[in-house]
Design an enzyme around this catalytic site. Structure first.
Site, mmCIF file in Angstrom:
data_model
loop_
_atom_site.group_PDB
_atom_site.id
_atom_site.type_symbol
_atom_site.label_atom_id
_atom_site.label_comp_id
_atom_site.label_asym_id
_atom_site.label_seq_id
_atom_site.Cartn_x
_atom_site.Cartn_y
_atom_site.Cartn_z
ATOM 1 N N CYS A 63 21.314 -42.891 6.625
ATOM 2 C CA CYS A 63 20.335 -43.411 5.664
ATOM 3 C C CYS A 63 20.239 -44.930 5.750
ATOM 4 C CB CYS A 63 20.679 -42.992 4.241
ATOM 5 S SG CYS A 63 22.261 -43.640 3.631
ATOM 6 N N HIS A 99 17.187 -58.621 2.808
ATOM 7 C CA HIS A 99 16.192 -58.148 1.846
ATOM 8 C C HIS A 99 14.777 -58.268 2.409
ATOM 9 C CE1 HIS A 99 19.158 -59.027 -1.646
ATOM 10 N NE2 HIS A 99 19.195 -57.767 -1.308
#
EC number: 2.7.3.9
Length: 556
Positions: free
Chosen positions: A486, A186
């Protein structure tokens, strides 16, 4: 004397400055007993602290927006987990203070996560941060976190909690270095979104003395301790050259000989649109829709609310391509109304498309909302399913799209090795593929993307991962269909050239990376990219693959 340390570069750029360490963790509260008549008061204190911390995390998320908002909202839900709160109440009832009960309850839950497999073990850092914030509030001491400083600095930490990364001030924090984490953690994703140079998984980072001058190269992963003036000048010159190249790079993605490679943006919601447009994104290659569902962990958002949010994004890219990933719930994104609470290993259980097929009404509502949001707009809407394993999955998703009246292309994400190996079969049911290299690496190497100890296996340069990308691209070319990337691999400019050489037809990344990739692609021909790709696949390690590709492109 100058020394060089090497970690994993996760966010481009160079930062030179003094080391400042993250604030220390909260001390362990004393284990003292309270009288029974004080239990109710202590339980009230605990609940107030939990609610205050959850509200603070939500507020930070609202300020940060985009990727950060979804991550911080997940942390807020962690703080208010009913089972954790019940455990805190039980401990207070038998004599613990509020702060000690919180500390011990979180410790017990921490042990469960740490022993539940690598995927859940990656949530431990987030859990520790929540615990520290609650205990700090109860003790009345400053929150752990980013140090106060009037002068710019390089932040060094064992790991950075999303709540800290999300609100970093790039004017003060020149870059950051952590011992833990990986290229798809993250904090790494948020660092790229902020445009802050960052290196993670650097052994011994915590031993760097406060005030030491370091030079951080977020591209190579190198950290130079006490760099010489010559080294500083060299790095600053390279950074200046890179900035000049970026300033002169505009327009669509294309190789030097005219081969088009559309450069798209990964976004987490409407808040990310402005940065994508400013970076010159040619559309959206990954629109993560989880942000809508994390607002209320108990209920799915209404069709009307979804239509409004989707239309904001679609209107920003008139006649552009917008690829929407339907809800990817489960694993590290649990939702009470969808996700089983007792899975022994959620990463390998019911997540992504599997969850949606178990709850067809949620999928149907989302697809209907997407169809309505696109009505009357010239945008090229495409929808894709996460965690597709085989042709049966692909057919089920395609059928659901048709049943919901979606007038758009529908595709499959390649995140599981089986999907890459059988890509041509899957393409009999859908119209495009999109490679999610983060999860594809995780499942190929059995290496959790949040665990720094296995970061070498999360490296997107791993030749085995490049082989799976090549298989998928070759299958799409044979079927006359498209195959994009992606995942975070697309944000590495050098790797973007290799992916192009492997046959990938579009690249999607965080907006901050688009100018770097555009400028790099424009330097090389398609044939050079293909030779670099072949050289990388012929290597045995990620480091050798990067070196081989670099040698080809530099003409060595």
């Amino acid at each position: 004397m100058e020394t060089t340390l090497r970690g994993v570069g996760v966010s481009h750029g160079v930062a030179i400055g003094e080391v400042r360490h993250m604030g220390t963790a909260v001390l362990e509260p004393p284990a003292k007993q309270i009288p029974a008549e004080e239990a109710e008061r202590e339980q009230g204190r605990a609940r107030q602290a939990v609610d205050a911390v959850a509200a603070d995390l939500m507020a930070r998320g609202n300020l940060a927006g985009g990727e950060a908002q979804a991550v911080l909202e997940a942390q807020a839900m962690m703080a208010q987990d009913p089972e954790l709160i019940a455990d805190v109440d039980r401990r207070i009832a038998v004599g613990s203070t509020a702060e000690r009960a919180v500390y011990d309850a979180f410790a017990a839950y921490r042990d469960l996560l740490a022993g539940a497999g690598e995927y859940l073990a990656g949530r431990v850092a987030d859990l520790d941060d929540v615990r520290n914030r609650i205990v700090a509030r109860l003790l009345g001491v400053p929150m752990p976190g980013v140090p106060d400083s009037d002068e710019p600095y390089v932040l060094v930490a064992r790991d950075l909690a999303p709540a800290d990364t999300a609100l970093l001030d790039p004017a003060l924090v020149l870059g950051f270095v952590t011992e833990e984490g990986g290229p798809t953690s993250h904090s790494a994703i948020l660092a790229r979104a902020l445009g802050v140079p960052a290196v993670v998984a650097l052994p011994g980072a915590g031993e760097l003395a406060e005030g030491t001058i370091v030079a951080v190269d977020g591209s190579s992963g190198e950290v130079f301790v006490d760099p010489t003036e010559e080294k500083k000048a060299q790095l600053e010159a390279a950074a200046a050259e890179r900035r000049a190249a970026l300033a002169g790079s505009t327009g669509p993605g294309v190789t030097s000989d005219g081969h088009k490679v559309p450069l798209l943006a990964n976004i987490g919601g409407p808040a990310d649109v402005a940065a994508a447009v400013e970076a010159g994104a040619e559309g959206v290659g990954l629109f993560r829709t989880e942000f809508l569902f994390l607002d209320d962990n108990k209920n799915a958002p209404s069709e009307e609310k979804q239509v409004e949010a989707y239309r904001q994004v679609l209107e920003a890219f008139p006649e552009g391509r917008v690829v929407v990933r339907v809800l990817d719930a489960g694993a590290d994104k649990p939702l009470d109304f969808l996700t089983p609470a007792d899975e022994p290993n959620p990463a390998l259980g019911v997540r992504g498309l599997r969850t949606l097929l178990d709850h067809p009404e949620v999928l149907r509502t989302q697809l209907t909302a997407l169809a309505k949001a696109a009505e009357g707009l010239p945008v090229h809407l495409e929808v894709m399913a996460p965690m597709v394993a085989d042709r049966t999955d692909a057919r089920a998703f395609a059928d659901a799209c048709r049943a919901a009246g979606v007038r758009a292309k529908f595709g499959a994400m390649v995140e599981i090795p089986s999907a890459a190996l059988r890509a041509r079969s899957i393409l009999q049911e859908v119209e495009f593929l999109s490679l999610g290299t983060n999860d594809l690496a995780q499942y190929t190497f059995a290496a959790d993307r949040q665990v720094g100890a296995v970061s070498r296996l999360q490296d997107p340069w791993q030749p085995a991962l490049l082989d799976l990308v090549a298989l998928s691209a070759e299958a799409a070319r044979a079927e006359g269909k498209s195959c994009g990337v992606c995942g975070e691999a697309a944000s590495d400019p050098l790797l973007a050239c290799v992916l192009t050489g492997l046959g990938v037809t579009s690249l999607s990344m965080g907006a901050a990376s688009i100018p770097y990739v555009r400028a790099t692609l424009a330097k090389y021909t398609l044939a050079q990219c293909e030779r670099a790709a072949a050289a990388a696949r012929a290597a045995d390690t990620a480091e050798e693959a990067r070196g081989a590709a670099q040698a080809v492109l530099s003409g060595e």
